[in-house]
Write a protein that holds these residues in place. Structure first.
Motif, PDB file in Angstrom:
ATOM      1  N   VAL A 174       0.776  -1.245  -0.078  1.00 30.25           N
ATOM      2  CA  VAL A 174       0.131  -0.090   0.017  1.00 30.25           C
ATOM      3  C   VAL A 174       0.914   1.350  -0.018  1.00 30.25           C
ATOM      4  O   VAL A 174       0.181   2.221  -0.316  1.00 30.25           O
ATOM      5  N   VAL A 175       2.153   1.071   0.352  1.00 29.13           N
ATOM      6  CA  VAL A 175       3.220   2.351   0.212  1.00 29.13           C
ATOM      7  C   VAL A 175       2.840   3.144  -0.949  1.00 29.13           C
ATOM      8  O   VAL A 175       2.730   4.420  -0.853  1.00 29.13           O
ATOM      9  N   PRO A 176       2.929   2.774  -2.261  1.00 28.17           N
ATOM     10  CA  PRO A 176       3.034   3.475  -3.317  1.00 28.17           C
ATOM     11  C   PRO A 176       1.631   4.269  -3.222  1.00 28.17           C
ATOM     12  O   PRO A 176       1.236   5.224  -3.661  1.00 28.17           O
ATOM     13  N   HIS A 177       0.569   3.690  -3.204  1.00 26.58           N
ATOM     14  CA  HIS A 177      -0.919   4.152  -2.923  1.00 26.58           C
ATOM     15  C   HIS A 177      -0.787   5.299  -1.957  1.00 26.58           C
ATOM     16  O   HIS A 177      -1.337   6.539  -2.170  1.00 26.58           O
ATOM     17  N   TYR A 178      -0.305   5.074  -1.079  1.00 23.84           N
ATOM     18  CA  TYR A 178      -0.280   6.029   0.341  1.00 23.84           C
ATOM     19  C   TYR A 178       0.619   7.296  -0.098  1.00 23.84           C
ATOM     20  O   TYR A 178       0.150   8.596  -0.154  1.00 23.84           O
ATOM     21  N   HIS A 179       1.477   7.040  -0.941  1.00 23.90           N
ATOM     22  CA  HIS A 179       2.307   8.233  -1.372  1.00 23.90           C
ATOM     23  C   HIS A 179       1.388   9.018  -2.559  1.00 23.90           C
ATOM     24  O   HIS A 179       1.657  10.368  -2.513  1.00 23.90           O
ATOM     25  N   ARG A 180       0.879   8.263  -3.288  1.00 24.81           N
ATOM     26  CA  ARG A 180       0.147   8.851  -4.409  1.00 24.81           C
ATOM     27  C   ARG A 180      -0.969   9.567  -3.854  1.00 24.81           C
ATOM     28  O   ARG A 180      -1.214  10.867  -4.207  1.00 24.81           O
ATOM     29  N   GLU A 181      -1.803   9.287  -2.899  1.00 24.38           N
ATOM     30  CA  GLU A 181      -2.696  10.041  -2.399  1.00 24.38           C
ATOM     31  C   GLU A 181      -2.561  11.087  -1.493  1.00 24.38           C
ATOM     32  O   GLU A 181      -3.109  12.179  -1.749  1.00 24.38           O
ATOM     33  N   THR A 182      -1.390  11.003  -0.517  1.00 18.75           N
ATOM     34  CA  THR A 182      -0.813  12.166  -0.140  1.00 18.75           C
ATOM     35  C   THR A 182      -0.465  13.365  -0.954  1.00 18.75           C
ATOM     36  O   THR A 182      -0.843  14.420  -0.692  1.00 18.75           O
ATOM     37  N   ARG A 183       0.342  12.802  -1.962  1.00 18.61           N
ATOM     38  CA  ARG A 183       0.730  13.752  -2.828  1.00 18.61           C
ATOM     39  C   ARG A 183      -0.497  14.458  -3.627  1.00 18.61           C
ATOM     40  O   ARG A 183      -0.493  15.686  -3.685  1.00 18.61           O
ATOM     41  N   ALA A 184      -1.290  13.936  -3.914  1.00 22.59           N
ATOM     42  CA  ALA A 184      -2.436  14.134  -4.629  1.00 22.59           C
ATOM     43  C   ALA A 184      -3.294  15.356  -3.891  1.00 22.59           C
ATOM     44  O   ALA A 184      -3.678  16.363  -4.268  1.00 22.59           O
ATOM     45  N   LEU A 185      -3.354  14.883  -2.616  1.00 24.40           N
ATOM     46  CA  LEU A 185      -4.177  15.807  -1.477  1.00 24.40           C
ATOM     47  C   LEU A 185      -3.248  17.282  -1.428  1.00 24.40           C
ATOM     48  O   LEU A 185      -3.702  18.240  -1.459  1.00 24.40           O
ATOM     49  N   LEU A 186      -1.985  17.088  -1.209  1.00 24.22           N
ATOM     50  CA  LEU A 186      -1.218  18.388  -1.140  1.00 24.22           C
ATOM     51  C   LEU A 186      -1.001  19.004  -2.550  1.00 24.22           C
ATOM     52  O   LEU A 186      -1.184  20.413  -2.274  1.00 24.22           O
ATOM     53  N   GLU A 187      -1.057  18.469  -3.516  1.00 21.17           N
ATOM     54  CA  GLU A 187      -1.364  19.200  -4.968  1.00 21.17           C
ATOM     55  C   GLU A 187      -2.447  19.870  -5.130  1.00 21.17           C
ATOM     56  O   GLU A 187      -2.616  21.282  -5.583  1.00 21.17           O
ATOM     57  N   ARG A 188      -3.625  19.150  -4.595  1.00 19.45           N
ATOM     58  CA  ARG A 188      -4.985  19.714  -4.919  1.00 19.45           C
ATOM     59  C   ARG A 188      -5.037  21.009  -3.865  1.00 19.45           C
ATOM     60  O   ARG A 188      -5.556  22.168  -4.284  1.00 19.45           O
TER      61      ARG A 188
END
Length: 386
Positions: free
Chosen positions: A275-289
């Motif tokens: 799940v680590v890749p998903h966690y990093h993707r989701e976190t980056r997406a939140l920050l970018e939004r």
């Protein structure tokens, strides 16, 4: 002991006949550190009793506190604590949670439960579910980077191929037995009685079972919870299940092993790696939004502006610094805040926790993330609906 999830925390926001008692305590896993845990617990129960005496007659106090007194005498319970304890009590209601991280010692009697210490444990972006699947059985687990537990599947979710297909099973599956529980708490090795020469790959019952399981898990777990789903199964069953699955939350990364061969910690470690890749993707997406909307009126990191937006239901997504506390209070009617000089000030709460609770009550999302990646220095950031 009850399990803690995002959905269970949200259910605690529902109105509940009071008085509502909330007890939080730091506990310890091993001796001698845990020797004083029961003493601390009894002191907290005493403080609840003192506060309750101002709100309820003596007979009602005694009945309400009885479960807490019984728990104090349950020595087996105190042998298996984790790092924190949360107890929520009301007439005809009791929830006990063992927590994997310490919490402040608190004893609160109010009209609603004090759930803010639970938000950090339940409202994070690192939660996931694991579907453990064999050719004829399934079980579900939920966890995060720190812990994992086996879930109780919804009644509509078939636990075995027999549950899924009933009398439509073909001959080789008509008699099945199990050699005890597996290491994760799921089913153990399967023994079949009967005859049949179809291989796993050609057996029509396996895809039919998997299809029923996929629909039920999606309908009653993935869709309501919104958590990523990791499949733990042998490679040949991974291929069959993924070919027919329509679950959009099923992650491409899986655990390619017989899940019954792993203990719970081994399963959690492999799931977190997936799940680590998903966690990093989701976190980056939140920050970018947040960064894309900041300055447009649809995002803010100003605490006072955020309080007004939260109380009016305008906050869609709230990002909270996991390592920060801001003492004070929020007027939920006016949307104003009063800052306090220190956390021990009379009537002071943690404003960040108060904001999180308000947003959850108004159907927003809350994500507690590490402070070193927060997109602002205020301890909080919000994406607004309008």
């Amino acid at each position: 002991m009850h399990t803690l999830s995002r959905d269970s925390v949200k259910r605690l926001l529902a109105p509940q006949p009071g008085p509502c008692l909330s007890l939080y305590q730091t506990t310890h896993r091993t001796h001698p550190d845990n020797a004083g845990d029961i003493i601390t617990y009894k002191n907290l129960v005493r403080r609840l009793g003192e506060a309750l005496s101002q709100r309820a007659p003596a007979a009602e106090q005694s009945d309400l506190l009885a479960p807490l007194h019984r728990l104090a005498e349950d020595h087996e319970f105190w042998r298996y604590t984790l790092d924190g304890l949360a107890i929520l009590l009301a007439p005809d209601f009791l929830r006990v949670y063992a927590l994997p991280r310490p919490v402040p010692n608190l004893a609160i009697v109010a009209d609603t439960w004090h759930i803010k210490p639970l938000l950090r444990h339940a409202q994070t972006v690192d939660h996931f579910q694991v579907l453990c699947l064999t050719r004829d059985k399934l079980w579900l687990c939920e966890g995060n980077r720190h812990e994992m537990y086996e879930m109780e599947p919804a009644p509509q979710v078939p636990r075995t191929i027999e549950d899924a297909l009933g009398d439509q099973l073909t001959a080789p599956y008509l008699k099945v037995s199990t050699r005890g529980p597996g290491p994760t708490g799921g089913p153990g090795a399967t023994v079949r009685h009967g005859h049949g020469d179809k291989s796993d790959e050609l057996d029509i019952d396996i895809p039919r079972f998997f299809r029923v399981a996929d629909r039920a898990v999606h309908e009653y777990h993935s869709r309501p919870g919104g958590l990523p789903l990791i499949l733990a199964a042998l490679p040949k069953y991974q291929a069959i299940f993924r070919k027919l699955s329509n679950n959009p939350l099923l992650m491409p990364e899986g655990i390619e092993i017989d899940p019954g061969s792993l203990n719970m910690e081994g399963l959690r470690a492999r799931a977190w790696t997936a799940v680590v890749p998903h966690y990093h993707r989701e976190t980056r997406a939140l920050l970018e939004r947040f960064r894309a909307r900041h300055g447009t009126g649809l995002a803010t990191d100003d605490l006072r502006e955020m309080a007004r937006a939260a109380t009016s239901g305008r906050v869609q997504t709230l990002l909270v610094d996991a390592d920060r506390q801001i003492p004070g209070r929020i007027d939920v009617h006016e949307g104003t805040i009063d800052l306090a000089d220190n956390p021990s000030a009379s009537g002071a709460n943690d404003l960040l926790d108060d904001l999180a609770e308000i947003v959850l009550r108004r159907d927003g999302d809350v994500f507690v993330i590490p402070g070193d990646i927060m997109p602002s220095g205020t301890g909080v950031a919000a994406l607004l609906r309008y």
